[in-house]
Scaffold this active site. Structure first.
Site, PDB file in Angstrom:
ATOM      1  N   THR A 156       2.524  -3.767 -13.911  1.00 21.81           N
ATOM      2  CA  THR A 156       1.796  -4.555 -12.909  1.00 21.81           C
ATOM      3  C   THR A 156       0.318  -4.210 -12.881  1.00 21.81           C
ATOM      4  O   THR A 156      -0.463  -4.934 -12.280  1.00 21.81           O
ATOM      5  CB  THR A 156       2.389  -4.334 -11.499  1.00 21.81           C
ATOM      6  OG1 THR A 156       2.333  -2.938 -11.173  1.00 21.81           O
ATOM      7  CG2 THR A 156       3.836  -4.797 -11.434  1.00 21.81           C
ATOM      8  N   GLY A 157      -0.068  -3.120 -13.515  1.00 22.90           N
ATOM      9  CA  GLY A 157      -1.479  -2.748 -13.583  1.00 22.90           C
ATOM     10  C   GLY A 157      -2.150  -3.340 -14.810  1.00 22.90           C
ATOM     11  O   GLY A 157      -1.530  -4.036 -15.618  1.00 22.90           O
ATOM     12  N   THR A 161       3.498   2.750   3.156  1.00 25.75           N
ATOM     13  CA  THR A 161       3.224   1.386   3.612  1.00 25.75           C
ATOM     14  C   THR A 161       3.657   1.172   5.051  1.00 25.75           C
ATOM     15  O   THR A 161       4.612   1.804   5.531  1.00 25.75           O
ATOM     16  CB  THR A 161       3.973   0.365   2.718  1.00 25.75           C
ATOM     17  OG1 THR A 161       3.848  -0.947   3.271  1.00 25.75           O
ATOM     18  CG2 THR A 161       5.454   0.686   2.621  1.00 25.75           C
ATOM     19  N   TYR A 213      11.921  -3.140  -0.344  1.00 19.32           N
ATOM     20  CA  TYR A 213      10.644  -2.497  -0.635  1.00 19.32           C
ATOM     21  C   TYR A 213      10.306  -1.468   0.437  1.00 19.32           C
ATOM     22  O   TYR A 213      10.045  -0.289   0.147  1.00 19.32           O
ATOM     23  CB  TYR A 213       9.534  -3.535  -0.749  1.00 19.32           C
ATOM     24  CG  TYR A 213       8.150  -2.933  -0.646  1.00 19.32           C
ATOM     25  CD1 TYR A 213       7.699  -2.022  -1.596  1.00 19.32           C
ATOM     26  CD2 TYR A 213       7.294  -3.260   0.404  1.00 19.32           C
ATOM     27  CE1 TYR A 213       6.432  -1.449  -1.496  1.00 19.32           C
ATOM     28  CE2 TYR A 213       6.034  -2.702   0.501  1.00 19.32           C
ATOM     29  CZ  TYR A 213       5.605  -1.801  -0.442  1.00 19.32           C
ATOM     30  OH  TYR A 213       4.361  -1.234  -0.340  1.00 19.32           O
ATOM     31  N   SER A 237      -1.524 -22.367   2.481  1.00 17.19           N
ATOM     32  CA  SER A 237      -0.418 -22.605   3.411  1.00 17.19           C
ATOM     33  C   SER A 237      -0.545 -21.683   4.618  1.00 17.19           C
ATOM     34  O   SER A 237      -0.801 -20.483   4.471  1.00 17.19           O
ATOM     35  CB  SER A 237       0.922 -22.362   2.712  1.00 17.19           C
ATOM     36  OG  SER A 237       1.120 -23.283   1.659  1.00 17.19           O
TER      37      SER A 237
END
Length: 330
Positions: free
Chosen positions: A44-45, A122, A146, A209
């Site tokens: 993802t990096g 998080t 997550y 949105s």
């Protein structure tokens, strides 16, 4: 403002240092005079996100034992998958990487005598908030795999600190935004509000949105606490200094005030000069009306003070990065 140079340079491993937050923290460490090794599998990096001056190793956090040695003074751990929606449909991916990867990392740190850890946690560990602003003593009840995986890691770190004397700090982020130099958001797919609205300004999306406009907030849209990524990075350097053997300190990181979805959209209009069309959409399940942090613990224990709390400034930095990426990315 760059991080002041230290008179006591050290050597750190930054897992996930090719990602958004990890790359900015690695850059701050380098500016402070430290030696930095980035370990990232680039799933993802981005290789381009690794700051100049850092040693780069392409590899998984599960293999950290191959790359750690007693010369390291500490680890800053960002190597996690972080898409809430994906975690709901593919939870095993999050348990294997986020929890399994950290288990392997902690074992490697024990093996090589590396006894300081700063962990990227998080606000998703809290789930639906019971009060606002959220404090570290509020209940943790994550609503996604997550968030649950990050909370599991926090529990693991607490056990490691108690049993083996690890000096550890977990930093629970709220909504990280903005950019720092050549480091900014490059998520694929993108799920964060500010870069999504900027994609409308760049002509990559027709509209943004708005998921629900009937929340119990001043304008009916969700309110979130946005923190500049450079303020966040500075907290990590302070956390390294504050980490104490046998203690696992948990700190929220946020500005302590919130901005609604519509306030963010209007700020992007003003900063970019572009019209941003809105598309009404139904509420998303699990979206709390308000998520705002109390960062009092970070202020007291780390000596941290965010200096980039202005939403327009956060958006302006993100806009500059997005336009720069547009000119260099095919």
């Amino acid at each position: 403002m760059s991080s002041p140079r230290t008179s006591n340079p050290k050597k750190y491993l930054v897992t996930g240092g090719a990602g958004y937050v990890g790359s900015v923290v690695a850059q701050h460490l380098l500016e402070a005079g430290h030696a930095v090794t980035v370990l990232d599998d680039l799933s993802t990096g981005f290789r381009a996100g690794v700051p100049a001056g850092a040693t780069f190793i392409e590899g998984r956090v599960q293999d950290a034992a191959r790359h750690l040695d007693p010369s390291y003074d500490g680890v800053l751990h960002f190597a996690a998958y972080s898409q809430v929606g994906e975690s709901v449909v593919d939870p095993e991916k999050y348990w294997v990487n986020n929890v399994g990867g950290t288990t392997a990392l902690l074992a490697a740190m024990r093996e090589h005598g590396v006894r300081t850890l700063v962990f990227s946690s998080t606000a998703a560990t809290y789930g639906e908030p019971v009060s606002s602003p959220i404090t570290e003593t509020d209940p943790t009840a994550p609503t996604s795999p997550y968030g649950a995986s990050k909370l599991a890691v926090d529990h693991m770190i607490s056990g490691e600190a108690t049993a083996h004397g690890l000096a550890a700090v977990s930093l629970r982020y709220f909504n990280v935004a903005g950019a720092y130099g050549s480091c900014g958001e490059r998520h694929t797919p993108e799920s964060h509000l500010i870069p999504l609205v900027l994609q409308v300004a760049l002509g990559k999306r027709e509209s943004i949105s708005v998921y629900g406009d009937d929340y119990p907030t001043p304008d009916g849209t969700c309110v979130r606490d946005y923190i500049h990524v450079a303020d966040l990075a500075e907290a990590h350097l302070l956390a390294l200094d504050a980490a104490a053997p046998g203690e696992h300190l948990i700190c929220n990181l946020g500005n302590g005030n919130g901005f609604s979805v519509r306030e963010v959209i209007e700020t992007v209009r003003k900063v970019t000069g572009h019209a941003i069309p809105e598309t009404p959409a139904p509420r998303r399940g699990g979206d709390p009306a308000v998520l705002v942090a109390s960062a009092a613990t970070a202020v007291e224990r780390l000596g941290w003070q965010p200096s980039r709390a202005d939403l327009a400034g956060i958006v302006a930095d993100a806009w500059e990065f997005a336009r720069r990426e547009e000119t260099v990315t095919p």
